[in-house]
Design an enzyme around this catalytic site. Structure first.
Site: not given
Ligand code: HEM
Length: 368
Positions: A74, A344
């Site tokens: 993201h 995250y």
């Molecule tokens: C094992 C599964 C997942 C992994 C490894 C993962 C990993 C990540 C990482 C590394 C980030 C960036 C975080 C940051 O630097 O602040 C991120 C952001 C995000 N993820 Fe995931 N994610 C996973 C599953 C999901 C799921 C199931 C959802 C939905 C419900 C989701 C929704 C989001 C959203 C909305 C962001 C952006 C948040 C922001 O604007 O900072 N992710 N994810």
């Protein structure tokens, strides 16, 4: 002056020929080694093959490259602020302060899934909304939601594999069909989840998109009653499908720019709608939707009235950790939740220590 004999006794070093003293020192050494071993295990040094948060983030970097200062997933996004007006309907379900009647400030971030902060907006890019609710007495609630109805895989290990399997082949610009077929065969939940996702058309923009928690959580009320829940932000803007030629726009940020222009004209609103699970509903598998007849409760209205370019001290520096929960909301047994929280945190730690470059999405002036 003579030393107090009791003091000198107390601080006297034991003789190293004293067996009891040696045994005590050895016991201390064992405890220290055990603590070091625990840290090494958690850091993944003892078992490099174990799926740690570092390996998950390395995988994002392997697929999308390293873009210093940006989120590893993201990566492309824009900051927003507004408020949440609770209608009090949540009080019977959760003791979280946020659900008492009244208004609390909110900051958030719209984003697209993917690790490339310069990616072009596209009709099938997964859209997302991260939110931080800030009740006056503390007890923040953070949530990160996406527009798809279910997640694509059940476990962190499957997601790790999927990231690589779906990496575009440089020759075609698309995932290698053979690798995807092998991945799909190894993860039987993937095919049915994709079918559900493909059955729901994407809307024309962020403003009329529904965002879903996907993972299940637990609401706990004052009486200690636990209810399994999933939540969604349901837009007040009517649904319109993405026009077929919209993606041909020369504006690589057409989804973001439309949302920024829309917020400049007036506030956008979503209803926070919570779905109540019943006994037997799956809480540890985000690929499986709950039956459509489950009770939905409208808990209040989210208003977004300001957009701003990502910069120092706004949403750029927030970790929308899905496990940053107030008292009254607890994680379910979904294994994705702790993996998300850990990943995250790793992404946040890496990006916060890096030199920043300007975001691709720029809000004109000082923000709308
Ligand atoms: C094992 C599964 C997942 C992994 C490894 C993962 C990993 C990540 C990482 C590394 C980030 C960036 C975080 C940051 O630097 O602040 C991120 C952001 C995000 N993820 Fe995931 N994610 C996973 C599953 C999901 C799921 C199931 C959802 C939905 C419900 C989701 C929704 C989001 C959203 C909305 C962001 C952006 C948040 C922001 O604007 O900072 N992710 N994810």
């Amino acid at each position: 002056m003579d030393q107090d004999p009791t003091v000198s006794q107390r601080y006297r070093l034991p003789s190293l020929s004293d067996k009891a003293a040696l045994a005590r020192l050895a016991a201390i050494g064992v405890v220290v080694l055990a603590v070091i071993a625990c840290f090494a295990y958690v850091a993944g040094w003892i078992s490099p093959a174990r799926l740690s948060q570092a390996r998950l983030i390395d995988r994002f970097q392997q697929v999308d490259g390293i873009h210093l200062g940006f989120r590893r997933n993201h990566a492309k996004g824009v900051c927003v602020t507004g408020s949440f007006e609770s209608n009090g309907q949540g009080v019977r379900l959760s003791k979280a302060a946020i659900f008492a009647p009244g208004r609390v400030p909110v900051d958030g971030r719209f984003s697209l899934a993917g690790g490339d902060p310069q990616m072009a907006d596209g009709p099938s890019d997964v859209r997302a909304l991260g939110l931080r609710f800030r009740p006056p007495a503390g007890e923040e609630w953070r949530t990160a939601m996406v527009n798809i109805p279910v997640f694509i895989v059940k476990t962190p290990a499957a997601f790790y594999d999927q990231l690589l399997a779906s990496k575009p082949d440089p020759a075609t610009g698309k995932p290698d069909p053979a690798k995807m077929a092998a991945f799909s065969a190894a993860h039987p939940e993937f095919g049915p989840a994709i079918k559900i996702i493909m059955s729901q058309p994407f809307s024309s923009g962020f403003a009329n998109t529904q965002f879903n928690s996907l993972n299940a959580f637990r609401f706990i009320n004052e009486a200690g009653v636990v209810t399994p829940v999933r939540w969604s932000m349901v837009p007040t803007e009517p649904f319109a499908p993405e026009p077929p030629d919209q993606a041909k726009s020369p504006d690589r940020n057409y989804l973001f720019d439309a949302m920024i222009a829309r917020v400049a004209r007036g506030p956008l609103q979503w209803h926070l709608v919570v779905t109540l699970g019943q006994p037997g509903d799956v809480t540890d598998d985000a690929t499986i939707p709950w039956p459509a007849d489950r009770e939905h409760v409208d808990l209040g209205v989210l208003t977004i009235d300001h957009a701003a370019t990502e910069e120092l001290d706004n949403c750029r520096d927030i970790n929308f950790d899905p496990l940053a929960l107030p008292s009254g909301i607890q994680p379910s047994d979904d294994p994705l939740l702790s993996a998300r929280s850990a990943a995250y945190s790793e992404s946040f730690t890496r990006r916060e220590g890096e030199t920043k470059s300007p975001s691709a999405v720029q809000v004109p002036g000082k923000g709308s």
